[in-house]
Structures are given as C-alpha cells and as structure tokens.
Design a protein around this motif. Structure first.
Motif, PDB file in Angstrom:
ATOM      1  N   GLY A 361     -28.231  10.444  37.245  1.00  0.00           N
ATOM      2  CA  GLY A 361     -27.040   9.724  37.685  1.00  0.00           C
ATOM      3  C   GLY A 361     -27.322   8.601  38.650  1.00  0.00           C
ATOM      4  O   GLY A 361     -26.710   7.534  38.567  1.00  0.00           O
ATOM      5  N   LEU A 362     -28.250   8.820  39.591  1.00  0.00           N
ATOM      6  CA  LEU A 362     -28.581   7.789  40.561  1.00  0.00           C
ATOM      7  C   LEU A 362     -29.775   6.951  40.122  1.00  0.00           C
ATOM      8  O   LEU A 362     -29.765   5.726  40.269  1.00  0.00           O
ATOM      9  N   ALA A 368     -29.809   0.945  36.122  1.00  0.00           N
ATOM     10  CA  ALA A 368     -29.253   0.028  35.129  1.00  0.00           C
ATOM     11  C   ALA A 368     -28.045  -0.714  35.684  1.00  0.00           C
ATOM     12  O   ALA A 368     -27.876  -1.921  35.462  1.00  0.00           O
ATOM     13  N   LEU A 369     -27.182   0.002  36.403  1.00  0.00           N
ATOM     14  CA  LEU A 369     -26.010  -0.631  36.991  1.00  0.00           C
ATOM     15  C   LEU A 369     -26.415  -1.693  37.997  1.00  0.00           C
ATOM     16  O   LEU A 369     -25.859  -2.800  38.010  1.00  0.00           O
ATOM     17  N   ASP A 370     -27.398  -1.396  38.830  1.00  0.00           N
ATOM     18  CA  ASP A 370     -27.831  -2.331  39.854  1.00  0.00           C
ATOM     19  C   ASP A 370     -28.502  -3.559  39.251  1.00  0.00           C
ATOM     20  O   ASP A 370     -28.329  -4.678  39.742  1.00  0.00           O
ATOM     21  N   PHE A 376     -26.021  -1.248  43.646  1.00  0.00           N
ATOM     22  CA  PHE A 376     -25.874   0.202  43.712  1.00  0.00           C
ATOM     23  C   PHE A 376     -26.864   0.834  44.677  1.00  0.00           C
ATOM     24  O   PHE A 376     -26.897   2.035  44.831  1.00  0.00           O
ATOM     25  N   TRP A 377     -27.676   0.009  45.351  1.00  0.00           N
ATOM     26  CA  TRP A 377     -28.648   0.557  46.291  1.00  0.00           C
ATOM     27  C   TRP A 377     -28.211   0.268  47.709  1.00  0.00           C
ATOM     28  O   TRP A 377     -27.860  -0.856  48.051  1.00  0.00           O
ATOM     29  N   PRO A 378     -28.213   1.273  48.571  1.00  0.00           N
ATOM     30  CA  PRO A 378     -27.699   1.099  49.933  1.00  0.00           C
ATOM     31  C   PRO A 378     -28.721   0.464  50.864  1.00  0.00           C
ATOM     32  O   PRO A 378     -29.929   0.658  50.714  1.00  0.00           O
ATOM     33  N   THR A 379     -28.222  -0.297  51.817  1.00  0.00           N
ATOM     34  CA  THR A 379     -29.048  -0.728  52.931  1.00  0.00           C
ATOM     35  C   THR A 379     -29.177   0.448  53.898  1.00  0.00           C
ATOM     36  O   THR A 379     -28.407   1.413  53.825  1.00  0.00           O
TER      37      THR A 379
END
Length: 492
Positions: A361-362, A368-370, A376-379
C-alpha cells in the motif's frame, strides 16, 4: 489456467503497458530536482533545450507531481520548465504563514515565493526574454498577481482559474483552461474573455490592442482531471508558441487514463498476492442484525462530532489534523466498544500480513502515486503529524475492519457513509473552524475504495485485526501528506 491466474496475468500486463506509456512521457526529458531559497523545484527540459522558460505552480493541497503532465509536454516542446512546491505543500518544509484571507497575508508571501523562483530561473537559464507562468486553481490568483508585478513575466496560462486581479487590460496575454464539469469556473473564464470583447465566449481568441485572451474547455474533466486533459495541454503549448513566435512539433499523449490503469492494476494484483499469505483468519461471522448494525454505526457517528467539537485543539500544523485525529479516535473507540459487547472482538495480530499490506500500500501503490500523480512521501516535519493521526486512525480502521468482516455489501457501504455523515455533522457544528473537513471527505472515500478493497482480500487470509492496524497506519500517512502545513498563528 484458472480464472484467478488469468486475471493476475492480465493485471500484470496492464501494469507493464501503463508503465511503458507513462515512462514514455518522460523519455528523453532531463528531470532534475533542487531547491531555490528552501523551495523545492523540479526542472524539466530536453537535452540542450534553449526555448523560453515556463514556471509551473500547483493548486491548494497540490504538488509539483500533479502538474507534471503539463510540465513534461512543455519540456518536450522545447521549453525549459521549472515546477515548484508552494510553502506548506508537497516536499516544501516551510509551512504556509500569514492571513489566508488578506491579500497582504498568505497571498503576498506566495507571490514573493513565485517571484524568487522566476528570478532564479532567469538567472540559471540565462534567459533574456519574458518568463511564462502556468498554474492551477489557487495558483492562478498567485501567478496572475505576480505577472502584474514582475517585469520579466509574459504570457500566462491559468487552469481552473479565479482571480479578482483580472481586468479588461491585465494580464495582457492570458489563456484560461477549465474542465467541462467546473461550472462556476467556466463562468469566470467566459467573463474574463468578455471583458476584452463583449459577447465573446469559450473557444474564441479575442484581441483588443495589446490584450490577447482565450478561454477553452477541457472535455469530460473536473478540477483534477483537467490537469491531464490532452486538449488543455495542446492549447497551452499552442498559446505559448504563439506568444513567443515558435512552432512546436510534439504529440500530446494520454496520461490520465494510463495513470488510472496503473493504479487499477496495482490494486487488482493485491488479490492474488494476498492469497500467498498463510490462511490464519478465523471464519467470518454471520452478518449483524439490522438493529445492532444501526446502533454500532449511528451512535459513533453522532457522539464523535458532538464531543470532539467541544475540544479546542491546535496542536498540529496541518489544517484540522488535530481535530480529525480526535474525531477518528472517538469514533473508532466507541465502535470497538459496541462491537466488543456484541461479541465481535478483534482476533490475533498477524505481523506478516500487516507488513505485507504496508509494503504494497505504501511502497508499491505509494511509489506509483508519487511518481505519476501526486506527492506521497512525507518531509521529516510531517512524520510527527502522521504519528499523531495514527492514534486516531488505527482504532478507527480497526473498528471498521471488524465491522466489515463478513458483512454484506450494503452494511459495508452504510458504515462508511455513516462516517462521512459524521464529518458533515462536525462541519455544521463548527463551520468556521472545520470547513476544510469537506476537502478531506473525498480522500476518505478514495481510501475506502482503494485500500478498503485491498484490505478485504488480506482480511480473508489474516483476519480483521491485521488489516485494521495496517490500514490505520496507511490512512494516517495519506492524510498527513495530503494537506498543507501551516505555521502557528496563521489566521483565516
């Protein structure tokens, strides 16, 4: 070959084909990321390109990735494109600040940020001409106002636009692209064109003196799909070519359908992969009686907002995140208590299943979403927010998973609808503070549609508890990366 195996093969083929098409859009384009005064920037350009510079800005809760269909097409047309993340958005670690309701507040700060990117692009690219600006939604007001103040800015492309700074003479070179399903924004675009030539409308290019303006409609598109419209991207290239006296020979490729195909394939592949997990789930219980079901959905839906709105929390620097964490915790805790009394209790935790769902899921879906859709990736600043949200999201998803295990379709749909209505009640109880919960509702619906389906397949092998814990962590992650960071003291 069994039907399940055939479907797995078809999903794999679809994923490969979608990846080929999406990577084809990037093929040959030099893509480099760097920072300009703490602003994350991605530069898109063909090798050796010397065309005009275009600065691209995203909308509210957006990111550079959401604008890449336009960025890549412009780059393949010979332009040098600089796309950036506004403060508080995407991977920008600087939170938004100022008064969001004042032109001299947040708007002025974002204009200053845009100006810094424009000046850095001019200097680094050694570009002597005017810089074009392209933006979506919130950014349209920012780039239009920036164009009126920055001498180096020329043509403007405004997607899903609204700005009170537009007059009959400014900006003087303006293309407005609006989705066919954006009725209100289409009305604004028509008015902007009619300012120049009364009676003019969509599809017409109007001129009066030095002013040139055009409004076009992207078919079958709403506020997000407009960013993948082939017609919109072709119009943007043609508009800038005309402004700069250029001729571009570039094929505008489909991106939206292939992005959706890739996401669909990744979700579909979760089904055969879930079957690789050891069968440890207890048999699903019989569906809950209607009276019990109404009680276990209705009481949390009413209790959570009635209690949570009484608590004034401003601990997390993300819009309504602290309230949402509390709402989720109350809702999930209440629902779990009812389920426990009714004998529907969480079973043992299967760490392998939790890890598998997190990785798929992540890691896979999120990557792919990012890469092709949205950040979709956090700072590092957002990790604490994700942890805080998980305190509410995990019990909420645990209750949802236990309730959904073995339930008929109508109960699963009704239970998720109950939560959305619970958020709506919270907005009605405190509209001024919680209005932005309305923006979270679509994220929740997509989450249930995508991750709920994957979780259902894993639950059939590992049980509801493992799925509830994993989906709770994923939900906290999705919410934590989706909405802007705000500095303490921001007013609005």
């Amino acid at each position: 070959m069994t039907l399940r195996a055939l479907l797995a093969v078809l999903a794999t083929v679809l994923a490969c084909l979608a990846l080929w098409q999406l990577e084809g859009q990037r093929r040959g384009v030099d893509i480099a990321s760097f920072t300009v005064s703490d602003t994350p920037v991605t530069r898109y350009a063909m090798a050796g390109a010397d065309g005009p510079v275009v600065v691209v800005a995203h909308g509210f809760a957006g990111s550079r990735q959401m604008m890449q269909a336009y960025s890549l097409d412009l780059a393949r047309a010979g332009y040098r494109v600089w796309a950036f993340d506004f403060e508080g958005h995407g991977r920008n670690r600087v939170p938004m600040s100022g008064d969001v309701n004042s032109l001299d507040g947040t708007t002025r700060l974002l204009m200053a940020q845009t100006g810094r990117v424009v000046r850095a692009a001019v200097a680094q690219e050694a570009w002597a001409g005017e810089v074009a600006l392209l933006g979506h939604s919130m950014a349209t007001d920012i780039i239009i106002r920036t164009a009126l103040e920055e001498d180096r800015v020329g043509p403007v492309v405004a997607i899903s636009a609204f700005s009170q700074a537009v007059t009959e003479i400014e900006p003087d070179t303006l293309l407005l692209i609006t989705g066919a399903w954006e009725a209100g924004l289409r009305g604004f675009a028509r008015e902007a064109v009619a300012m120049v030539t009364p009676g003019a409308g969509e599809g017409q290019t109007v001129q009066a003196g030095a002013v040139t303006r055009r409004a076009v409609v992207a078919p079958l598109a709403e506020h997000v799909a407009v960013l993948h419209s082939r017609l919109g991207r072709a119009e943007a290239i043609a508009w800038l070519d005309a402004a700069y006296g250029r001729v571009s020979d570039v094929a505008v490729r489909a991106t939206g359908p292939w992005f959706l195909a890739l996401m669909f394939a990744i979700v579909a592949l979760a089904a055969p992969l879930a079957r690789l997990l050891p069968q440890r789930a207890p048999p699903a219980r019989k569906s809950m009686r209607s009276r019990q079901f109404v009680l276990v959905v209705l009481v949390p839906a009413l209790l959570a907002p009635l209690v949570a709105v009484q608590v004034e929390t401003r601990l997390l620097p993300v819009l309504v995140a602290d309230y949402l964490a509390l709402h989720l915790a109350l809702y999930g805790g209440c629902q779990l208590a009812f389920l426990w009394v009714m004998g529907r209790r969480p079973e043992g935790l299967r760490p392998v299943a939790v890890l598998a769902l997190l990785v798929w899921g992540l890691g896979v879906f999120g990557f792919a979403l990012d890469r092709y859709g949205a950040n979709f990736w956090p700072t590092p600043e957002r990790l604490a927010i994700i942890m805080a949200l998980s305190l509410g999201a995990v019990p909420f998803m645990l209750g949802d998973s236990v309730l959904a295990r073995g339930a008929p379709l109508w109960q699963r749909l009704a239970s998720r609808a109950g939560f959305i209505l619970s958020l709506a009640l919270a907005i009605l109880l405190d509209t001024e503070r919680l209005f932005f919960l309305a923006m979270i509702a679509p994220v929740i619906l997509l989450f249930f549609l995508i991750y709920g389906l994957m979780g259902r397949w894993v639950a059939a092998r590992a049980g509801a508890t493992s799925v509830g814990v994993a989906l709770g962590l994923i939900l906290a992650w999705a919410l934590g990366v989706s909405f802007p960071l705000f500095a303490p003291g921001v007013t609005g």
